[in-house]
Motif scaffolding. Sequence first.
Motif, mmCIF file in Angstrom:
data_model
loop_
_atom_site.group_PDB
_atom_site.id
_atom_site.type_symbol
_atom_site.label_atom_id
_atom_site.label_comp_id
_atom_site.label_asym_id
_atom_site.label_seq_id
_atom_site.Cartn_x
_atom_site.Cartn_y
_atom_site.Cartn_z
ATOM 1 N N GLN A 1 -27.299 -57.094 79.697
ATOM 2 C CA GLN A 1 -27.920 -55.781 79.630
ATOM 3 C C GLN A 1 -29.157 -56.192 80.466
ATOM 4 N N LEU A 2 -29.549 -56.906 79.940
ATOM 5 C CA LEU A 2 -30.714 -57.267 81.453
ATOM 6 C C LEU A 2 -30.730 -57.355 82.216
ATOM 7 N N ILE A 3 -29.878 -58.933 82.362
ATOM 8 C CA ILE A 3 -29.520 -59.192 83.682
ATOM 9 C C ILE A 3 -28.768 -57.957 84.259
ATOM 10 N N GLU A 4 -28.460 -57.440 84.145
ATOM 11 C CA GLU A 4 -27.353 -55.938 84.953
ATOM 12 C C GLU A 4 -29.032 -55.503 85.186
ATOM 13 N N LYS A 5 -29.230 -55.042 84.052
ATOM 14 C CA LYS A 5 -30.756 -54.102 84.899
ATOM 15 C C LYS A 5 -31.449 -54.874 86.052
ATOM 16 N N HIS A 6 -31.984 -56.013 86.049
ATOM 17 C CA HIS A 6 -32.495 -56.758 86.830
ATOM 18 C C HIS A 6 -31.553 -57.337 88.366
ATOM 19 N N THR A 7 -30.505 -56.919 88.069
ATOM 20 C CA THR A 7 -29.557 -57.144 89.161
ATOM 21 C C THR A 7 -28.647 -56.453 89.955
ATOM 22 N N GLY A 8 -27.793 -55.544 88.600
ATOM 23 C CA GLY A 8 -26.983 -54.801 89.290
ATOM 24 C C GLY A 8 -25.504 -55.171 88.425
ATOM 25 N N THR A 9 -25.751 -56.570 88.599
ATOM 26 C CA THR A 9 -24.332 -57.341 88.113
ATOM 27 C C THR A 9 -24.225 -57.551 86.743
ATOM 28 N N ILE A 10 -22.656 -57.351 86.728
ATOM 29 C CA ILE A 10 -21.532 -56.838 84.884
ATOM 30 C C ILE A 10 -21.915 -58.410 85.198
ATOM 31 N N LEU A 11 -22.123 -58.775 83.730
ATOM 32 C CA LEU A 11 -21.003 -60.337 83.417
ATOM 33 C C LEU A 11 -20.899 -59.983 82.802
ATOM 34 N N PRO A 12 -19.264 -60.845 82.755
ATOM 35 C CA PRO A 12 -18.568 -60.968 81.873
ATOM 36 C C PRO A 12 -19.007 -62.166 80.435
#
Length: 184
Positions: free
Chosen positions: A57-68
Amino acid sequence: MGKKNLKFKVELMDENAMKRALTRLSYEIVEKNPDLKDLCLIGIKTRGIPMANRLCQLIEKHTGTILPYGSLDIRFYRDDLQKVADSPQFAGEVLPFDITGKKIILVDDVLYTGRTVRAAIDALFDAGRPQRISLAVLVDRGHRELPFKADYVGKNVPTSNNEVIAVSFRETDGKDNVELLEKQ
């Protein structure tokens, strides 16, 4: 070991400190993996699962990328089954994607002897052939029995073998904190 045999010693991280550590870990993951393509996070049951979810969730917030992300229950793979449970049962993994060729970050709450990491790697290779495996932990407490080192560490806490690190996540325990407990 039940909690009745443990005595509270000190709170190492409160909710805010955990949030800061997880945020820092998420930035480190992005910094070391600028191309997020093929990057996946896999939480080791139990508390590695909410940690992996929060990092995603934090990575998505920073980058816009949804990681599996997925989860592993490695009880069946442990080499110390008799110490972990009286009657171990295989629960397996929940990997909603093929890990072959992926850059995997294993996520766990505490790194101690390294036996959990070894079991998780065994489980991963039974599921596929990842390109690379890294390790992210909230707390590294030392005392390795196997030669593993975390790539991403929230906090290093030197401990004695008479101490226990207890990590709590809101999702599994109703609160966020890290405590140092002492065996009685």
